[in-house]
Scaffold this active site. Structure first.
Site, PDB file in Angstrom:
ATOM      1  N   THR A   1       0.836  -1.200   0.000  1.00 23.32           N
ATOM      2  CA  THR A   1       0.000   0.000   0.000  1.00 23.32           C
ATOM      3  C   THR A   1       0.873   1.253   0.000  1.00 23.32           C
ATOM      4  O   THR A   1       1.819   1.370   0.779  1.00 23.32           O
ATOM      5  CB  THR A   1      -0.920   0.015   1.231  1.00 23.32           C
TER       6      THR A   1
ATOM      7  N   CYS B   1      25.127   5.997   7.036  1.00 22.74           N
ATOM      8  CA  CYS B   1      24.724   4.589   7.026  1.00 22.74           C
ATOM      9  C   CYS B   1      25.826   3.661   7.516  1.00 22.74           C
ATOM     10  O   CYS B   1      25.594   2.479   7.718  1.00 22.74           O
ATOM     11  CB  CYS B   1      24.286   4.183   5.620  1.00 22.74           C
TER      12      CYS B   1
END
Length: 455
Positions: free
Chosen positions: A289, A377
């Site tokens: 979704t 990261c």
């Protein structure tokens, strides 16, 4: 290393100790550079810095960016009022779906693509992985991938994973200034090469690769080309038609939109197999979704990025240049890593010889200045930056590199604050770190080619 700290506080009936496990020995520079910072104790008894009492000077925009007020305003209605499922058949859901398509059009305009070529993802990492995955799945007889040794960890780690699955991955080396020899790209392409994936702009040094030329090489060999363009929106003009790329990745949080939403450009008629399989969302190219508020915010950020392109390349570039020039002039034993040009207009990576970047960053943080020692990261890694090591910089020098990355919300006052405190910080660290000071040495043969800048 176990570090025990003794605290005396009128909020407790007796002294108490705080035990911290450190994965590696802390340098004396870090231990003895810590100054008193206001702390407050919450109801759970844990400590937090009172950041509201300090000015925040944010110089880490390559790690993430603040959400623009205009972006937040665009998103809020989709949390509060227009919260329907865009896949629903009724009007309440269809209205939401229309806003997704409007955002898609705005992002297509940012990169000069057709809206149908935009696939929404969760982030840049997913986009990168999806492009490489698709090339392998749609060409089952080809198991060779080409990338570079200075890519974001999204490509490096995925390439290493694919090696364990039986694929061959070529990590192209770079020059001492971070540039890429295009002849290596040409020579490395083989009949079984499934895809070439090379970033547009390096997130640590800001060095730009010649994407249009690389795309032409790949096109002449019939090999799909993907570029990680996460660092470029609002800083460079992006035109997928003129560059000739087949895939391109973007991440919203690098252009003043929220974390958790990205996109993958898939050139029309390019074979594509979904990486996330589920419902029929995104024309069957990405299941799940849709994250409507974030997609809407991403679209509004794309409009702002187009508007800020000139500002990034004039005012922000001037701020970056003033910051870099003054550091190199006033702080001894410093050098810029990476080519001066072509480079992102906002990025400067500077080596402070004989010091650990973590000590510098800790002291900058104490005065409210945010910078980094490389990619967010990989923060916490014990290894020096793989980008700098690939450029031939020694591990010792690489550990002393600090990245400053500016943005549209930075001002002259931010640069002034950094230039006020940084020389004192470096001087103090070197004064209390005699062992590290003795480690200062002339560049090695390899390092002599790294464009030492002396303003």
């Amino acid at each position: 290393m176990i570090l025990c700290l003794l605290f005396l506080s009128n909020q407790f009936q007796a002294p108490f100790t705080l035990t911290i496990y450190c994965p590696q020995p802390l340098s004396l520079a870090i231990l003895f550079s810590c100054e008193a910072v206001p702390l407050k104790v919450n109801r759970a008894g844990s400590f937090a810095l009172n950041m509201s009492q300090r000015q925040l000077c944010y110089l880490d925009n390559n790690a993430t960016t603040r959400i623009a007020p205009e972006v937040l305003d665009a998103m809020l209605p989709f949390f509060q009022h227009q919260w329907g499922n865009p896949s629903s058949a009724y009007t309440f859901g269809k209205q939401v779906a229309n806003h997704i398509e409007k955002a898609r059009e705005k992002l297509a305009a940012l990169i000069h693509a057709d809206p149908k070529e935009i696939v929404f993802t969760s982030c840049g990492t997913e986009s990168n992985n999806a492009a490489i995955h698709s090339a392998l799945v749609t060409q089952p007889g080809k198991r060779h991938i080409i990338t570079t040794a200075v890519e974001h960890s999204a490509n490096i780690k995925y390439g290493q994973f694919l090696q364990m699955q039986g694929c061959e991955v070529t990590f192209l080396p770079v020059e001492s200034d971070g540039s890429l020899d295009l002849h290596l790209v040409d020579l490395s392409i083989r009949p079984d090469t499934a895809i070439v994936s090379i970033m547009w702009a390096n997130n640590e040094t800001g060095v730009l690769f010649l994407i249009e030329e690389i795309a032409a090489i790949c096109r002449s060999k019939g090999v799909p080309f993907h570029t990680d363009a996460v660092q470029t929106p609002g800083k460079l003009k992006i035109d997928v038609k003129s560059t000739g790329v087949d895939f391109l990745s973007l991440s919203a949080h690098k252009l003043h939109a929220p974390k958790g939403i990205g996109l993958l450009y898939v050139k029309r008629h390019t074979k594509f197999s979904p990486y996330v399989i589920g419902g029929g969302q995104e024309r069957g190219r990405r299941g799940g979704t849709e994250n409507v508020p974030y997609i809407v915010g991403f679209g509004r950020a794309a409009e702002l990025a187009i508007e800020s392109l000139n500002d990034e390349n004039t005012r922000v570039r001037a701020l970056r240049d003033r910051l870099e020039t003054n550091i190199l002039r006033t702080v001894p034993n410093t050098m810029r890593t990476g080519a001066r040009e072509p480079r992102l207009p906002n990025t400067s990576n500077i080596a402070f010889d004989g010091l650990e970047a973590e000590a510098i960053l800790m002291m900058l943080d104490q005065v409210g200045i945010c910078a980094s020692s490389g990619s967010a990261c990989t923060t916490g890694s014990l290894d020096p930056s793989h980008v700098l090591i690939a450029m031939g910089i020694s591990p010792a020098r690489a550990r002393g590199c600090v990245r400053f990355s500016l943005g549209i919300y930075n001002t002259d006052q931010d640069v002034d604050l950094l230039l006020e405190h940084l020389p004192q910080i470096i001087s103090k660290l070197r004064a209390i770190s005699p062992g590290e000071r003795k480690a200062l040495k002339a560049p090695s043969t390899t390092e002599q080619n790294i464009d030492p800048v002396s303003a």
